[in-house]
Enzyme design. Sequence first.
Site, PDB file in Angstrom:
ATOM      1  N   HIS A 191     -55.433   8.432 -15.628  1.00  0.00           N
ATOM      2  CA  HIS A 191     -55.357   9.026 -14.298  1.00  0.00           C
ATOM      3  C   HIS A 191     -55.904   8.030 -13.287  1.00  0.00           C
ATOM      4  CE1 HIS A 191     -59.356  10.950 -15.712  1.00  0.00           C
ATOM      5  NE2 HIS A 191     -59.673   9.909 -14.950  1.00  0.00           N
ATOM      6  N   ASP A 204     -59.458   5.449 -23.628  1.00  0.00           N
ATOM      7  CA  ASP A 204     -59.684   4.437 -24.659  1.00  0.00           C
ATOM      8  C   ASP A 204     -59.424   4.989 -26.064  1.00  0.00           C
ATOM      9  OD1 ASP A 204     -60.237   1.878 -25.480  1.00  0.00           O
ATOM     10  OD2 ASP A 204     -62.392   2.198 -25.629  1.00  0.00           O
ATOM     11  N   GLU A 229     -49.868   4.377 -12.672  1.00  0.00           N
ATOM     12  CA  GLU A 229     -51.192   4.642 -12.102  1.00  0.00           C
ATOM     13  C   GLU A 229     -51.448   3.797 -10.853  1.00  0.00           C
ATOM     14  OE1 GLU A 229     -52.718   7.173 -13.087  1.00  0.00           O
ATOM     15  OE2 GLU A 229     -51.573   7.502 -14.923  1.00  0.00           O
ATOM     16  N   MET A 246     -42.957   7.319 -10.713  1.00  0.00           N
ATOM     17  CA  MET A 246     -43.993   8.321 -10.477  1.00  0.00           C
ATOM     18  C   MET A 246     -43.698   9.669 -11.145  1.00  0.00           C
ATOM     19  SD  MET A 246     -46.143   6.467  -9.123  1.00  0.00           S
ATOM     20  CE  MET A 246     -47.388   7.758  -9.044  1.00  0.00           C
ATOM     21  N   ASP A 471     -23.947 -13.731   4.918  1.00  0.00           N
ATOM     22  CA  ASP A 471     -24.501 -15.089   4.987  1.00  0.00           C
ATOM     23  C   ASP A 471     -24.859 -15.618   3.603  1.00  0.00           C
ATOM     24  OD1 ASP A 471     -24.377 -15.107   7.800  1.00  0.00           O
ATOM     25  OD2 ASP A 471     -26.288 -14.045   7.930  1.00  0.00           O
TER      26      ASP A 471
END
Length: 528
Positions: A191, A204, A229, A246, A471
Amino acid sequence: MEPRKYVLLISIVIGCSVATAKTIFVEEDVPSIEEISFMKKYGYLPEKQDDNMDFAYTPHSIAEALKKMQSFAGLSPTGHLDAETRKLFKRRRCGVKDIETKSAAHRRRRYILQQGWGKKAITYRVLNGSSTLERARVETLMAAGLAVWAPHGGLQFEQLDHGKADIQVSFASKDHGDGFPFDGPGHVVAHAFPPPHGAMHFDDDELWGDNPDEEDENITDFFAVAVHEIGHALGMSHSNVKASVMYPYYQVPVEKLHEDDILGMQELYLKEDVHEALLESTEQSVASRSSLAPRPTLADDDNKSNEDNDDDEDDDNDVPDLCYTNYDTVQVIQDKLFVFEEEWVWVLTDRKQIMEGYPKRFHDVFIGLPKHITVIRTIYEKQNGHIVVFSGRSFWEFSARFRLVRRGRLSEYKIPPQVSELTTVFLSNYNNKTYLIEYERFWRFDDATSSMDKGYPKEMSAWRQIPYPVDAAVIWKGDTFFFRGPRFWRFDNTAVRAHHYYPLPTAQIWFPCRATPDMARYVTNDEP
């Protein structure tokens, strides 16, 4: 109210001499306590209000919450807990709420914004690595993730090794002090908090890796999650567009932003620049709708005359300002962007990053190009790595070391003799064919067989939503871009049209240029 489903259960109680049967109706597909908590956590059900001990969710409110949740995830909004909906409760995802209370009632946009940083130079710091991904690798992947977002907001990111950064990245487990504890392997993987907090936390307890094609489904791709995130840390909320970065549920691979993400970044960072630039300008002409950027001036001193200054040998006075010039063409050569204007060339290694020593006179780069070639308007890199410069009905081919190899004629590309010059040439990565453009029409050439494809030329109107004549046309990091005047467009090869959120101003996106009052009119497609 949605009809509820019931299951008939028969309970048989056997006594000494009598068997008694009871019929019980049990409601099916009722959310569990964990599923109710999930819908509350992510904004689909309201929290308990006013300390009402008798507060309860009705079947109707639960069905409506399920509809919102299903719709946001891209499922059919039935209001029932079918198998696909139940999978959502167990999918890996971001821990940020999907629907904020203030925006749940009226959602005008697919993307929802919180607030930006109010600046373009943003610092970040990686505090630690994970148990399965070392810190140095995390830093590399974070830099790559930030680079995905940077050009769409005109942002610059600086990594800090010490001190407090705007965005701080860390790995932690369970309750880590921010009020949003992680839940172990699976489910919530990370988060992040919007500005001015900006912290990014990764669980973790996950098995983090850096290979999105990893066969082990238990491994979570750090880059994919980090890009998502980072969006939160820049002020973006969740999107209900499944292809969007997202989108709240974990998906791989992540390669670039979706239109929805880019629109949000423009709203947060680019439109404010345009507004401020317009406020600062007192000389902007409201009536002017010219598509041409202002030409550069040689000096700001009104008392100095430049008419007879032929003996001025200072090159700085001769170099056009890249931010205020109508460049002749741009092209990607050897994975670098070459920008040509008058007798000068700039080389950029990435957007806004000009190589040291540039600009240079292009004759000093393309060794052997005739001196009578004073402007390069058409140039491209062939499949064999050679570079071709066109002028009129002739071309000059250079080796990968920019040394002249040979001179040729346009007839070698099977271009009809009545065509006096080409305006743009590029090699498409979509089909490995060479496109040769002449103002309002184009040809498609097969370099491998030295033959023109049948059915050509075609009208430039085939490139829908792209103004012409162009161009330049380039392939940059897998995408096709067209340039005209001060604007550029990204082309969708699958839909065969320009993306809806273009054009954008070339100088402010590609070159290290500040926003200008002219930028406001370069985000509208008023070209023919």
